[in-house]
Enzyme design. Structure first.
Site, mmCIF file in Angstrom:
data_model
loop_
_atom_site.group_PDB
_atom_site.id
_atom_site.type_symbol
_atom_site.label_atom_id
_atom_site.label_comp_id
_atom_site.label_asym_id
_atom_site.label_seq_id
_atom_site.Cartn_x
_atom_site.Cartn_y
_atom_site.Cartn_z
ATOM 1 N N GLY A 225 0.791 -1.227 -0.164
ATOM 2 C CA GLY A 225 0.063 -0.141 -0.023
ATOM 3 C C GLY A 225 0.787 1.101 -0.055
ATOM 4 O O GLY A 225 1.786 1.536 -0.895
ATOM 5 N N GLY A 256 -2.022 -2.200 -8.004
ATOM 6 C CA GLY A 256 -1.133 -3.486 -8.184
ATOM 7 C C GLY A 256 -1.218 -4.017 -9.414
ATOM 8 O O GLY A 256 -0.023 -4.707 -9.598
ATOM 9 N N ASP A 257 -2.299 -4.092 -10.111
ATOM 10 C CA ASP A 257 -2.151 -4.511 -11.556
ATOM 11 C C ASP A 257 -1.312 -3.738 -12.516
ATOM 12 O O ASP A 257 -0.595 -4.333 -13.228
ATOM 13 C CB ASP A 257 -3.729 -4.390 -12.165
ATOM 14 C CG ASP A 257 -4.606 -5.074 -11.211
ATOM 15 O OD1 ASP A 257 -4.160 -6.251 -10.764
ATOM 16 O OD2 ASP A 257 -5.776 -4.487 -11.155
#
Length: 313
Positions: A225, A256-257
């Site tokens: 994060g 995140g992707d």
């Protein structure tokens, strides 16, 4: 070539409003619909960075057709296994203060025959790009898919001399680790659930990574994060943590992707060490500024790369 496999895609609707009031009528100020699912975001981000990509996934019904049109409109080639079940639709509600509420539908059931057709389609693609593709396997599994679905795909990827990048959770991740994916990229919650290690900092991430390596991973990245991105190329190499600059985020969905796309592109560009994880972290941060998940701006990535601080543990 970067091949993005989506077992559980969706049509994502992003609504913006001033403030969400539970149990009351809420009026959105804007709405947009985009092809969703983690693999779609990876494909969009990699394409925005100038890479050749192909998206592969299950799609069904009118929602599935809209997903396919959305990807094609972005210039992303698709390879589809049609399903009897309708593709799901997800909702992302973004408030003016940046608070994001997601409502995720369950995926449509896939049959044994549809799973077999997907494995056959992937086998054909891996044969076509033998030794020259990175395969991103992203997202949850739909009802009906076996828990070892990603494990079977990682086995096929390696059998064709390609690299497997895995971003999933739970039993799907546990099963696939036995096939030694080249990179696994869980987030904090997913890594905690699998390893039992409370991730309260970078040192704890290193301990979780050790357990993931013991389970079979060849490389490990863990999204922390706002605290950054942990990355360790191999179990014997030095771990790094990249801490991106703070930005005024529009939404963190898909970060995140975008980072996973960044890892794939960094490998394609021959980056290593600090520069490898720095680039991936910059891609994730650029996604915070994007109009929609995965729709990053390559110029933003270039601007953010030198601003990411990287330290060795």
């Amino acid at each position: 070539m970067i091949i993005c496999v989506s077992a559980n895609p969706a049509l994502d609707r992003r609504l913006r409003l001033g403030r969400l009031h539970a149990g009351a009528v809420n009026r959105a100020t804007s709405v947009c619909a985009m092809t969703g699912g983690k693999a779609a975001h990876v494909a969009m981000a990699a394409a925005a960075l100038g890479e050749r990509v192909t998206w592969v996934g299950f799609l069904g019904g009118s929602t599935g057709e809209e997903c396919e049109r959305g990807l094609v409109s972005l210039g992303i080639p698709v390879a589809v296994v049609k399903t009897a079940a309708e593709t799901r639709m997800n909702m992302e509600i973004v408030e003016a203060d940046g608070t994001v509420t997601e409502v995720l539908e369950p995926g449509g059931h896939v049959s044994e025959g549809e799973v077999e057709r997907m494995l056959s389609l992937c086998r054909d693609l891996f044969t076509e790009y033998r030794g020259a593709a990175q395969v991103a396997l992203s997202g949850s599994l739909p009802p009906g898919a076996p828990a070892d679905f990603y494990a079977q795909l990682v086995h096929l990827v390696h059998a064709h001399g390609c690299r497997a990048l895995l971003d999933t959770s739970g039993e799907a991740l546990r099963a696939a680790l036995g096939e030694s994916p080249d990179l696994v990229k869980p987030n904090r919650d997913e890594a905690e659930a699998l390893t039992g290690v409370p991730l309260d900092g970078a040192r704890a991430a290193a301990e979780a990574a050790r357990l993931l390596f013991e389970a079979g991973a060849r490389g490990v990245a863990i999204s922390l994060g706002a605290e950054g991105m942990f990355w360790q190329a191999t179990r014997d190499s030095a771990p790094f943590v990249a801490r991106p600059p703070r930005v005024e985020a529009r939404s963190a969905v898909g970060c995140g992707d975008a980072s996973l796309a960044g890892f794939a592109v960094a490998h394609r560009r021959g980056l290593s060490g600090r520069e490898f994880v720095r680039f991936a972290a910059a891609c994730g941060t650029a996604n915070c500024l994007a109009d929609a998940p995965g729709m990053i701006d390559a110029r933003q990535v270039e601007r953010l790369v030198p601003q990411a601080a990287v330290e060795s543990l």
